[in-house]
Scaffold this motif. Structure first.
Motif, short mmCIF file in Angstrom:
data_model
loop_
_atom_site.label_atom_id
_atom_site.label_comp_id
_atom_site.label_asym_id
_atom_site.label_seq_id
_atom_site.Cartn_x
_atom_site.Cartn_y
_atom_site.Cartn_z
N THR A 50 0.81 -1.22 0.00
CA THR A 50 0.00 0.00 0.00
C THR A 50 0.85 1.27 0.00
N MET A 51 2.13 1.16 0.38
CA MET A 51 2.99 2.33 0.38
C MET A 51 3.93 2.34 -0.83
N ALA A 53 2.08 8.05 -2.42
CA ALA A 53 1.46 7.32 -1.30
C ALA A 53 1.90 7.93 0.03
N ARG A 54 3.16 8.30 0.12
CA ARG A 54 3.67 8.92 1.36
C ARG A 54 3.00 10.26 1.60
#
Length: 557
Positions: A414-415, A530-531
């Protein structure tokens, strides 16, 4: 039964509800409540027998609850209404609180009651996040299971809300306003702690510190020192010591009230304003204690994020611990065991990619200390949730003990990261290559019991946090006193030497970092976006496909 979970986010509570319902044999799908249209569409596609909202900030559309029985999990006792339930419970020093499952209706939080649970509130003001992830989540998961059972009973009828009934102890409370969160440093310490903790981890207490308008988080009682309220007396490991009306508090984290500001350690936010202050003992994120053949390294990093500096300090503590003449080393995490590298610190850095690289190398050193400790048995104590590199860090131990109710997310997808933390060694060593590939590829949470079945955990203990930690310590003391200890340690040394000859740990590390360099510096899998979305708390634009089973089914029709 087909169950649809409508959630504002797939947070820890939503994950626990998903796991509990699947464990009970239900067919469960998830939809993030991105818009009214999306929620209506989800019901049309999923055709559920029941809709449950374990964590929902928005109103359920009438087109949903009139069509399907829809039950909302509300973090308050029967009769409690409003969006700031836990905030008021902490601020008002309630001695007892609860969670209620109620049916969605025209009037918010006023539908018929399917069930409720009550629990005592801690005497010391808890952080809102601790309360939510602890007794509230435990009660909510029990209620979710109860609701599913009652939904299958054609004779069950929920109880209408009636303020004349003795168990209906709550009331309608307004949303907590900015004025309710204003921190005056001249307040007594106890009042200040309650005010900030009622807003932790969001939106934080509002204050001015060193001339800067800030949001305040992560406060702890300090020593009884006299001084001008609101002045900063010292700093320690990123926290600052602030004078109050009758003493001091350690402030761990702040966020400047300006666009794009990131929540960071108080010392980092205040910068040069406190750089001249001396370090003062009395506050620490890492401790070491020993006795009866057991050494315990405890670390409690806010929200489970581990910065480069924190990893280096933890590495030093572990190196000290492995040099002691104890037989067992317990590595104990905090409210959240660990979620891996510190995305806020990385995003706030002048050179985020370089800081991410430093951070992953620093956490790898922590993992190495755990794996290469061959003179003691190492036990990791996971009393709180863990994700990504935090799971892998825990797996480096000889024995992994997990608290009942803890959720593990052993993946990085997911990251947008390949992952490091020696995961290609420790995960495969425990579960085999095929299962390791499945866990990291599926990117789904697993519960404590499933973790034990899969080989990720060796023991699962129940109880509250203090009871769990006592049980882990008892377990470690039994290991230390066991007549087989020397044989276990010798076998451990032999296996480590054989593994090192077969493929050195450095080879695993180098291979993982080669992949991570592509993710961090070339952004091959969207780590940067994502971050930023995570740090900026951006709302999801769609439900991840691996959660929305109803959409996948519809696409194949």
């Amino acid at each position: 039964m087909r169950v649809l979970l409508l959630c504002s986010s797939f947070n820890g509570l939503s994950q626990r509800a998903w796991l509990e319902l699947r464990r009970a044999g239900h067919e469960v799908s998830v939809e993030l409540a991105i818009s009214e249209q999306v929620m209506l569409e989800a019901v049309e596609l999923a055709k559920p027998d029941l809709v449950i909202c374990p964590f929902l900030k928005d109103r359920v559309p009438e087109g949903v609850w009139r069509r399907v029985r829809t039950v909302i999990v509300h973090p308050g006792p029967p009769g409690d209404r409003g969006p700031s339930s836990l905030d008021w419970a902490i601020a008002d020093a309630e001695t007892e609180w609860g969670v209620t499952a109620l049916q969605a209706a025209q009037e918010m939080d006023a539908g018929p009651i399917w069930g409720y649970r009550m629990f005592p509130m801690p005497a010391e003001a808890p952080r809102k996040s601790s309360l939510y992830n602890g007794p509230v989540a435990d009660a909510a998961v029990e209620l979710v299971a109860e609701v599913a059972l009652r939904a299958a009973d054609p004779g069950f009828v929920p109880t209408p809300l009636d303020y004349g009934r003795p168990e209906v102890v709550g009331r309608l409370r307004p949303a907590m306003r900015h004025a309710d969160r204003e921190v005056s440093w001249s307040e007594p310490t106890e009042a200040l702690l309650r005010r900030v903790r009622a807003a932790d981890g969001a939106p934080g207490g509002r204050a001015v510190l060193c001339g800067l308008r800030v949001r305040v988080f992560d406060v702890h009682r300090g020593p009884a020192l006299s001084g001008e309220p609101g002045t900063v007396a010292a700093r320690r490991e990123g926290a600052v010591l602030v004078h109050t009306g009758d003493g001091t508090v350690w402030v761990g984290h702040l966020r400047a009230e300006e666009p794009g500001a990131v929540k960071l350690t108080a010392a980092a936010v205040l910068g040069e304003r406190v750089a001249h202050l001396e370090e003062r003992p009395g506050y620490t994120e890492i401790t070491y204690e020993r006795g009866a053949g057991v050494g315990v390294v405890s670390f409690d990093f806010y929200n489970g994020a581990m910065s480069t500096d924190q990893c280096r300090r933890l590495t030093s503590a572990l190196r000290y611990a492995v040099e002691q003449d104890t037989r067992v080393l317990v590595v104990r995490g905090g409210e959240v065991f660990s979620n891996g590298i510190h995305l806020n610190v990385i995003e706030a850095s002048a050179h985020p990619e370089l800081e991410a690289w430093r951070n992953i190398n620093a956490i790898n050193q922590v993992c190495r200390e755990i794996v290469t400790c061959t003179g003691q048995l190492v036990v990791t104590s996971l009393g709180g949730n863990a994700g990504a590199g935090g799971v892998m860090m825990g797996l480096g131990a000889d024995r992994v003990v997990v608290r009942e109710g803890v959720v593990l997310n052993p993946h990085y997808r997911t990251m947008g990261l390949y992952g490091s933390e020696l995961w290609t060694y420790v995960l495969r060593r425990r579960v085999g290559q095929a299962e390791a590939a499945r866990l990291t590829g599926a990117a789904l949470p697993i519960g404590a019991e499933r973790a034990r079945e899969a080989g990720l955990a060796d023991e699962v203990f129940g109880g509250g946090r203090a009871e769990f930690e006592r049980a882990v310590l008892d377990y470690a003391e039994r290991l230390a006193a066991d007549a087989s200890w020397e044989r276990w340690v010798e076998a451990k040394r032999r296996v480590r030497e054989e593994d090192e000859r077969r493929k050195p740990l450095d080879a695993y590390r180098v291979q993982e970092l080669a992949e991570m360099s592509l993710d961090m510096f070339e952004d091959r899998s969207g780590f940067r976006a994502a971050r930023r979305a995570f740090v900026g708390k951006e709302r999801a634009s769609a439900t991840p496909a691996h959660l929305a089973a109803h959409r996948e089914t519809a696409s194949h029709m």
